[in-house]
Design a protein around this motif. Sequence first.
Motif, PDB file in Angstrom:
ATOM      1  N   GLY A   1      51.178  54.546  29.972  1.00 31.68           N
ATOM      2  CA  GLY A   1      52.229  53.807  30.648  1.00 31.68           C
ATOM      3  C   GLY A   1      51.928  52.323  30.682  1.00 31.68           C
ATOM      4  N   ASP A   2      52.919  51.562  31.034  1.00 29.73           N
ATOM      5  CA  ASP A   2      52.778  50.103  31.118  1.00 29.73           C
ATOM      6  C   ASP A   2      52.153  49.749  32.466  1.00 29.73           C
ATOM      7  OD1 ASP A   2      52.917  47.418  30.702  1.00 29.73           O
ATOM      8  OD2 ASP A   2      55.065  47.255  31.137  1.00 29.73           O
ATOM      9  N   VAL A   3      50.874  49.418  32.451  1.00 27.79           N
ATOM     10  CA  VAL A   3      50.168  49.080  33.684  1.00 27.79           C
ATOM     11  C   VAL A   3      49.614  47.667  33.565  1.00 27.79           C
ATOM     12  CG1 VAL A   3      48.077  50.210  32.803  1.00 27.79           C
ATOM     13  CG2 VAL A   3      48.258  49.719  35.244  1.00 27.79           C
ATOM     14  N   ALA A   4      49.869  46.845  34.564  1.00 29.88           N
ATOM     15  CA  ALA A   4      49.369  45.465  34.565  1.00 29.88           C
ATOM     16  C   ALA A   4      47.846  45.467  34.680  1.00 29.88           C
ATOM     17  CB  ALA A   4      49.987  44.687  35.724  1.00 29.88           C
ATOM     18  N   PHE A   5      47.232  44.448  34.065  1.00 26.94           N
ATOM     19  CA  PHE A   5      45.764  44.390  34.061  1.00 26.94           C
ATOM     20  C   PHE A   5      45.202  44.362  35.478  1.00 26.94           C
ATOM     21  CE2 PHE A   5      41.870  41.719  34.123  1.00 26.94           C
ATOM     22  CZ  PHE A   5      41.025  42.609  33.475  1.00 26.94           C
ATOM     23  N   PHE A   6      45.820  43.580  36.370  1.00 27.37           N
ATOM     24  CA  PHE A   6      45.257  43.463  37.715  1.00 27.37           C
ATOM     25  C   PHE A   6      45.500  44.717  38.551  1.00 27.37           C
ATOM     26  CE2 PHE A   6      44.095  39.056  37.199  1.00 27.37           C
ATOM     27  CZ  PHE A   6      43.036  38.929  38.090  1.00 27.37           C
ATOM     28  N   ARG A   7      46.402  45.607  38.125  1.00 28.32           N
ATOM     29  CA  ARG A   7      46.488  46.916  38.776  1.00 28.32           C
ATOM     30  C   ARG A   7      45.245  47.738  38.440  1.00 28.32           C
ATOM     31  NH1 ARG A   7      51.483  50.623  38.916  1.00 28.32           N
ATOM     32  NH2 ARG A   7      50.346  51.234  40.787  1.00 28.32           N
ATOM     33  N   SER A   8      44.792  47.633  37.186  1.00 33.64           N
ATOM     34  CA  SER A   8      43.550  48.305  36.781  1.00 33.64           C
ATOM     35  C   SER A   8      42.355  47.703  37.511  1.00 33.64           C
ATOM     36  CB  SER A   8      43.354  48.182  35.265  1.00 33.64           C
ATOM     37  OG  SER A   8      44.426  48.753  34.560  1.00 33.64           O
ATOM     38  N   VAL A   9      42.372  46.367  37.663  1.00 30.15           N
ATOM     39  CA  VAL A   9      41.296  45.695  38.396  1.00 30.15           C
ATOM     40  C   VAL A   9      41.234  46.200  39.838  1.00 30.15           C
ATOM     41  CG1 VAL A   9      40.514  43.489  39.335  1.00 30.15           C
ATOM     42  CG2 VAL A   9      41.302  43.622  36.961  1.00 30.15           C
ATOM     43  N   THR A  10      42.400  46.243  40.493  1.00 32.41           N
ATOM     44  CA  THR A  10      42.452  46.716  41.883  1.00 32.41           C
ATOM     45  C   THR A  10      41.940  48.137  41.984  1.00 32.41           C
ATOM     46  OG1 THR A  10      44.385  45.309  42.287  1.00 32.41           O
ATOM     47  CG2 THR A  10      43.951  47.068  43.880  1.00 32.41           C
ATOM     48  N   ALA A  11      42.390  48.992  41.062  1.00 31.20           N
ATOM     49  CA  ALA A  11      41.967  50.395  41.083  1.00 31.20           C
ATOM     50  C   ALA A  11      40.459  50.507  40.925  1.00 31.20           C
ATOM     51  CB  ALA A  11      42.680  51.171  39.978  1.00 31.20           C
ATOM     52  N   TYR A  12      39.880  49.736  39.985  1.00 35.68           N
ATOM     53  CA  TYR A  12      38.441  49.863  39.756  1.00 35.68           C
ATOM     54  C   TYR A  12      37.623  49.266  40.896  1.00 35.68           C
ATOM     55  CZ  TYR A  12      33.838  49.908  37.881  1.00 35.68           C
ATOM     56  OH  TYR A  12      32.494  50.146  37.741  1.00 35.68           O
ATOM     57  N   VAL A  13      38.057  48.123  41.424  1.00 33.64           N
ATOM     58  CA  VAL A  13      37.321  47.510  42.532  1.00 33.64           C
ATOM     59  C   VAL A  13      37.285  48.456  43.740  1.00 33.64           C
ATOM     60  CG1 VAL A  13      37.378  45.660  44.250  1.00 33.64           C
ATOM     61  CG2 VAL A  13      37.666  45.118  41.834  1.00 33.64           C
ATOM     62  N   LEU A  14      38.437  49.052  44.055  1.00 35.63           N
ATOM     63  CA  LEU A  14      38.485  50.000  45.167  1.00 35.63           C
ATOM     64  C   LEU A  14      37.623  51.221  44.879  1.00 35.63           C
ATOM     65  CD1 LEU A  14      42.313  49.844  45.988  1.00 35.63           C
ATOM     66  CD2 LEU A  14      40.447  48.885  47.352  1.00 35.63           C
ATOM     67  N   ALA A  15      37.685  51.728  43.633  1.00 35.49           N
ATOM     68  CA  ALA A  15      36.893  52.898  43.265  1.00 35.49           C
ATOM     69  C   ALA A  15      35.399  52.590  43.322  1.00 35.49           C
ATOM     70  CB  ALA A  15      37.280  53.375  41.871  1.00 35.49           C
TER      71      ALA A  15
ATOM     72  N   ILE B   1      32.864  41.268  45.079  1.00 34.19           N
ATOM     73  CA  ILE B   1      33.619  40.567  46.128  1.00 34.19           C
ATOM     74  C   ILE B   1      34.559  39.527  45.521  1.00 34.19           C
ATOM     75  CG2 ILE B   1      33.384  38.932  48.047  1.00 34.19           C
ATOM     76  CD1 ILE B   1      30.795  40.439  48.806  1.00 34.19           C
ATOM     77  N   THR B   2      34.062  38.777  44.523  1.00 29.37           N
ATOM     78  CA  THR B   2      34.891  37.737  43.903  1.00 29.37           C
ATOM     79  C   THR B   2      36.093  38.342  43.191  1.00 29.37           C
ATOM     80  OG1 THR B   2      32.920  36.354  43.583  1.00 29.37           O
ATOM     81  CG2 THR B   2      34.889  35.789  42.309  1.00 29.37           C
ATOM     82  N   LEU B   3      35.845  39.346  42.356  1.00 33.40           N
ATOM     83  CA  LEU B   3      36.956  39.966  41.634  1.00 33.40           C
ATOM     84  C   LEU B   3      37.881  40.713  42.595  1.00 33.40           C
ATOM     85  CD1 LEU B   3      38.226  40.395  38.895  1.00 33.40           C
ATOM     86  CD2 LEU B   3      36.855  42.464  38.625  1.00 33.40           C
ATOM     87  N   GLY B   4      37.291  41.337  43.628  1.00 35.37           N
ATOM     88  CA  GLY B   4      38.113  42.004  44.628  1.00 35.37           C
ATOM     89  C   GLY B   4      39.020  41.031  45.355  1.00 35.37           C
ATOM     90  N   GLY B   5      38.493  39.854  45.687  1.00 33.23           N
ATOM     91  CA  GLY B   5      39.307  38.828  46.348  1.00 33.23           C
ATOM     92  C   GLY B   5      40.462  38.377  45.473  1.00 33.23           C
ATOM     93  N   LEU B   6      40.176  38.170  44.177  1.00 33.94           N
ATOM     94  CA  LEU B   6      41.240  37.778  43.251  1.00 33.94           C
ATOM     95  C   LEU B   6      42.302  38.874  43.130  1.00 33.94           C
ATOM     96  CD1 LEU B   6      39.073  36.173  40.408  1.00 33.94           C
ATOM     97  CD2 LEU B   6      40.533  34.969  42.049  1.00 33.94           C
ATOM     98  N   ALA B   7      41.843  40.127  43.076  1.00 34.07           N
ATOM     99  CA  ALA B   7      42.782  41.252  42.950  1.00 34.07           C
ATOM    100  C   ALA B   7      43.666  41.370  44.185  1.00 34.07           C
ATOM    101  CB  ALA B   7      42.004  42.549  42.724  1.00 34.07           C
ATOM    102  N   LEU B   8      43.091  41.145  45.358  1.00 33.39           N
ATOM    103  CA  LEU B   8      43.879  41.228  46.592  1.00 33.39           C
ATOM    104  C   LEU B   8      44.943  40.139  46.654  1.00 33.39           C
ATOM    105  CD1 LEU B   8      41.125  42.028  49.262  1.00 33.39           C
ATOM    106  CD2 LEU B   8      42.743  43.616  48.205  1.00 33.39           C
ATOM    107  N   ILE B   9      44.635  38.974  46.100  1.00 32.43           N
ATOM    108  CA  ILE B   9      45.597  37.870  46.111  1.00 32.43           C
ATOM    109  C   ILE B   9      46.690  38.090  45.069  1.00 32.43           C
ATOM    110  CG2 ILE B   9      45.879  35.396  45.645  1.00 32.43           C
ATOM    111  CD1 ILE B   9      43.024  35.030  46.789  1.00 32.43           C
ATOM    112  N   VAL B  10      46.286  38.487  43.859  1.00 31.75           N
ATOM    113  CA  VAL B  10      47.241  38.643  42.760  1.00 31.75           C
ATOM    114  C   VAL B  10      48.071  39.919  42.893  1.00 31.75           C
ATOM    115  CG1 VAL B  10      47.460  38.896  40.253  1.00 31.75           C
ATOM    116  CG2 VAL B  10      45.787  37.294  41.207  1.00 31.75           C
ATOM    117  N   ASN B  11      47.423  40.990  43.342  1.00 31.31           N
ATOM    118  CA  ASN B  11      48.099  42.289  43.404  1.00 31.31           C
ATOM    119  C   ASN B  11      47.887  42.930  44.776  1.00 31.31           C
ATOM    120  OD1 ASN B  11      49.381  44.735  42.614  1.00 31.31           O
ATOM    121  ND2 ASN B  11      47.402  45.597  42.012  1.00 31.31           N
ATOM    122  N   PRO B  12      48.527  42.414  45.824  1.00 31.67           N
ATOM    123  CA  PRO B  12      48.298  42.942  47.176  1.00 31.67           C
ATOM    124  C   PRO B  12      48.970  44.290  47.435  1.00 31.67           C
ATOM    125  CG  PRO B  12      49.993  41.267  47.254  1.00 31.67           C
ATOM    126  CD  PRO B  12      49.500  41.290  45.835  1.00 31.67           C
ATOM    127  N   GLY B  13      49.929  44.664  46.599  1.00 32.40           N
ATOM    128  CA  GLY B  13      50.707  45.867  46.861  1.00 32.40           C
ATOM    129  C   GLY B  13      49.892  47.143  46.831  1.00 32.40           C
TER     130      GLY B  13
END
Length: 319
Positions: A227-241, A136-148
């Motif tokens: 490819g060039d992928v931002a760290f928090f895009r990986s975070v968002t992908a893993y949290v959702l997965a 939940i904590t990391l997911g919340g951070l990911a939603l704020i930093v990378n909402p797209g």
Amino acid sequence: MSLKSMIWNGLLVAALCLAVFLLYRIFQQYSLDQIVQSVRSIPLSSFCTALLFAAASYLCLGCFDLLAIRSLGKSLPYPKIALASFISLSLGHNIGFAGLSSGAFRYRFYSRWGLTTEDVAKIILFCGVTVGLGLITLGGLALIVNPGDAGRLLRLDPASVRIFGLLALVVPVVYAGLAFFIRGKLRLWRWSFQLPRFRIAVAQVGIGTLNFMLVSACLHQMLSAFGDVAFFRSVTAYVLANSAILATHVPGGLGVLEATVSYAVPKQASIGALIAFRCAYFLIPLALGTTLLIVTEIVFRRSRGADEQADEGAEAQSV
């Protein structure tokens, strides 16, 4: 066979069917040559770095058990705790229904070292809460930093996604606040919960979040090879997965992980990256955990046999 067993078996079969369907949908667009070439294109340095992140994650998971045992007022050496935790979770992650499957392995180890069934049940619950807090904590951070990325998957605008992220961060704050102000049990209707001490509650949030950051870093190493992928895009992908895996209980998240990450980061989520990530975080730990389980079982049996012979010798001498 009881009705309960039939229901559980039916759910497991349904989950496996879902996994096979999702894997078919993912793999049908690739030939075998493309898959092999994709895996080989990952630099050895990236794969080794991903392995280090995976190892650090499993060390964090061992700290979950350490905190749980400390909260019970018990004491065990960390090497024993780390061994029990690694074997339990390396197998539990792949078997599915991780709380139950890893709990069975935990009981086998901890009961030998003097903990009761109630103690083991509390350890399992404590670790489950820590997993939830971290996600939940990391997911919340990911939603704020990378909402797209999350907004595209959830069909929400970035502002709404950020609001959900802020609401998610309220959960660990409330949990730590309850641990600080309430000394003893928290009662909700007919249920009561023993809250940990404030320091342990804060450590739960911190270590739980760090664990998922390390797993996300492991995934990020694989995705970055394509490819060039931002760290928090990986975070968002893993949290959702991982949220989808927890909801479906598919063994090892087979198919669910691949489908969710492919949707969240479609350009970088090469099938080779996903296979390499599964090898680094699931399959290699599974092979190592299985080997350690066999070795420890042999050692425990020999130790028990030696103790029984010593007891028989002592009884014979006393007679």
